[in-house]
Write a protein that holds these residues in place. Structure first.
Motif, PDB file in Angstrom:
ATOM      1  N   LYS A  55       5.878  -3.246   2.219  1.00 35.48           N
ATOM      2  CA  LYS A  55       5.565  -2.716   3.551  1.00 35.48           C
ATOM      3  C   LYS A  55       6.822  -2.632   4.411  1.00 35.48           C
ATOM      4  O   LYS A  55       6.998  -1.685   5.189  1.00 35.48           O
ATOM      5  CB  LYS A  55       4.508  -3.580   4.223  1.00 35.48           C
ATOM      6  N   GLN A  56       7.712  -3.620   4.255  1.00 34.45           N
ATOM      7  CA  GLN A  56       8.965  -3.597   5.012  1.00 34.45           C
ATOM      8  C   GLN A  56       9.833  -2.420   4.569  1.00 34.45           C
ATOM      9  O   GLN A  56      10.434  -1.723   5.392  1.00 34.45           O
ATOM     10  CB  GLN A  56       9.729  -4.902   4.811  1.00 34.45           C
ATOM     11  N   ASP A  57       9.871  -2.176   3.264  1.00 35.98           N
ATOM     12  CA  ASP A  57      10.653  -1.052   2.736  1.00 35.98           C
ATOM     13  C   ASP A  57      10.096   0.282   3.229  1.00 35.98           C
ATOM     14  O   ASP A  57      10.850   1.227   3.477  1.00 35.98           O
ATOM     15  CB  ASP A  57      10.660  -1.088   1.211  1.00 35.98           C
ATOM     16  N   GLN A  58       8.785   0.364   3.362  1.00 41.39           N
ATOM     17  CA  GLN A  58       8.164   1.595   3.862  1.00 41.39           C
ATOM     18  C   GLN A  58       8.615   1.889   5.293  1.00 41.39           C
ATOM     19  O   GLN A  58       8.811   3.039   5.672  1.00 41.39           O
ATOM     20  CB  GLN A  58       6.639   1.478   3.809  1.00 41.39           C
ATOM     21  N   GLN A  59       8.787   0.847   6.088  1.00 40.68           N
ATOM     22  CA  GLN A  59       9.237   1.027   7.472  1.00 40.68           C
ATOM     23  C   GLN A  59      10.696   1.465   7.540  1.00 40.68           C
ATOM     24  O   GLN A  59      11.111   2.139   8.480  1.00 40.68           O
ATOM     25  CB  GLN A  59       9.056  -0.290   8.254  1.00 40.68           C
ATOM     26  N   ASP A  60      11.472   1.085   6.520  1.00 43.09           N
ATOM     27  CA  ASP A  60      12.913   1.389   6.509  1.00 43.09           C
ATOM     28  C   ASP A  60      13.250   2.591   5.641  1.00 43.09           C
ATOM     29  O   ASP A  60      14.411   2.805   5.298  1.00 43.09           O
ATOM     30  CB  ASP A  60      13.695   0.174   5.988  1.00 43.09           C
ATOM     31  N   ILE A  61      12.239   3.399   5.300  1.00 47.22           N
ATOM     32  CA  ILE A  61      12.448   4.461   4.317  1.00 47.22           C
ATOM     33  C   ILE A  61      13.423   5.532   4.811  1.00 47.22           C
ATOM     34  O   ILE A  61      14.152   6.130   4.031  1.00 47.22           O
ATOM     35  CB  ILE A  61      11.103   5.099   3.913  1.00 47.22           C
ATOM     36  N   ASP A  62      13.478   5.760   6.113  1.00 47.08           N
ATOM     37  CA  ASP A  62      14.388   6.771   6.662  1.00 47.08           C
ATOM     38  C   ASP A  62      15.768   6.163   6.875  1.00 47.08           C
ATOM     39  O   ASP A  62      16.249   6.001   7.997  1.00 47.08           O
ATOM     40  CB  ASP A  62      13.827   7.329   7.976  1.00 47.08           C
ATOM     41  N   PHE A  63      16.406   5.829   5.772  1.00 49.99           N
ATOM     42  CA  PHE A  63      17.690   5.126   5.813  1.00 49.99           C
ATOM     43  C   PHE A  63      18.855   6.075   6.051  1.00 49.99           C
ATOM     44  O   PHE A  63      19.922   5.678   6.489  1.00 49.99           O
ATOM     45  CB  PHE A  63      17.890   4.361   4.497  1.00 49.99           C
TER      46      PHE A  63
END
Length: 249
Positions: A55-63
């Motif tokens: 879920k944390q990675d999903q929030q940071d997907i627009d890297f």
């Protein structure tokens, strides 16, 4: 006669040691293979996944742009399933250097000491598994958008780093990875490097749009020593000649 008996005894001892070593290596490879198979099974088993991390990675997907690959968000088994203390962190060391009037970008990736690599680190707090130095003809000290890199742990117990360095007319893309078995490889603009033959890769773009590379058999390095090593490296005559070629950008 006594000398002959002594010689034969030595041969028997050496043969016994060699056979023991072969058995240990065979068992070790079998252990690694089984661990790999277990890890693959866990990747396919949703009950082992770290949902909080996903879920944390999903929030940071627009890297943003970080190299040749678009970052993917995959569910990953909980790190401790590999073993408690098997992951302590990864990182990047960046730097800019000069050889006379030539500007050099440096990036390196490292893995912190953990239960899987501590035996070969021999007290070092981390290990650099890849370093790249790229000759460039342009520097952006305002927006800092001509070079970027990232190192990821989401393949734990394997680790991957990638990045790019832009020149006026070219872009150097690179990716490197190291496995739990200490196998490491890199790709720079489609050229493959086996990092067991040298962790340091030098890249010199040329005026005719071609590239030149030089692989250096660097010593075992940590994040603390990489900058000092680079300062010494760029004073080496072979390195100076490589970057100072009249055909380079």
């Amino acid at each position: 006669m006594k000398r002959m008996l002594l010689f034969l005894n030595i041969l028997l001892v050496l043969s016994s040691c060699s056979n023991t070593t072969s058995v240990i290596k065979s068992e070790d490879n079998q252990w690694k293979h089984q661990k790999r198979e277990n890890h693959l099974n866990n990747r396919n088993d949703s009950s082992t996944w770290d949902i909080k991390m996903l879920k944390q990675d999903q929030q940071d997907i627009d890297f943003g742009d970080s190299g040749p690959f678009q970052l993917g968000v995959f569910p990953q088994p909980k790190y401790d399933l590999i073993g408690k203390g098997s992951f302590k962190g990864v990182g990047v060391v960046a730097g800019q250097f000069e050889i006379k009037d030539r500007k050099i970008f440096m990036r390196s990736f490292f893995v912190k000491e953990n239960s899987l690599n501590k035996a070969r680190l021999i007290g070092r707090k981390d290990e650099v598994f890849f370093q790249i130095l790229v000759l460039t003809d342009t520097i952006d000290n305002v927006n800092y958008n001509l070079a970027h890199s990232v190192v990821l742990s989401r393949n734990h117990p394997d680790y991957l780093g990638q990045g790019f360095i832009s020149t006026k007319d070219n872009r150097i893309d690179y990716v490197a990875f190291i496995t739990a078995e200490n196998n490491a490889y890199a790709i720079v603009n489609t050229r493959i490097f086996d990092l067991s033959f040298g962790k340091t890769i030098l890249i010199a773009p040329r005026k005719d749009q071609t590239l030149r590379s030089l692989q250096i058999k660097s010593p075992e390095m940590s994040s603390d020593s990489i900058t000092k090593y680079t300062e010494l490296l760029i004073k080496d005559e072979k390195v100076i000649e490589f970057f100072q070629s009249k055909d380079n950008i």
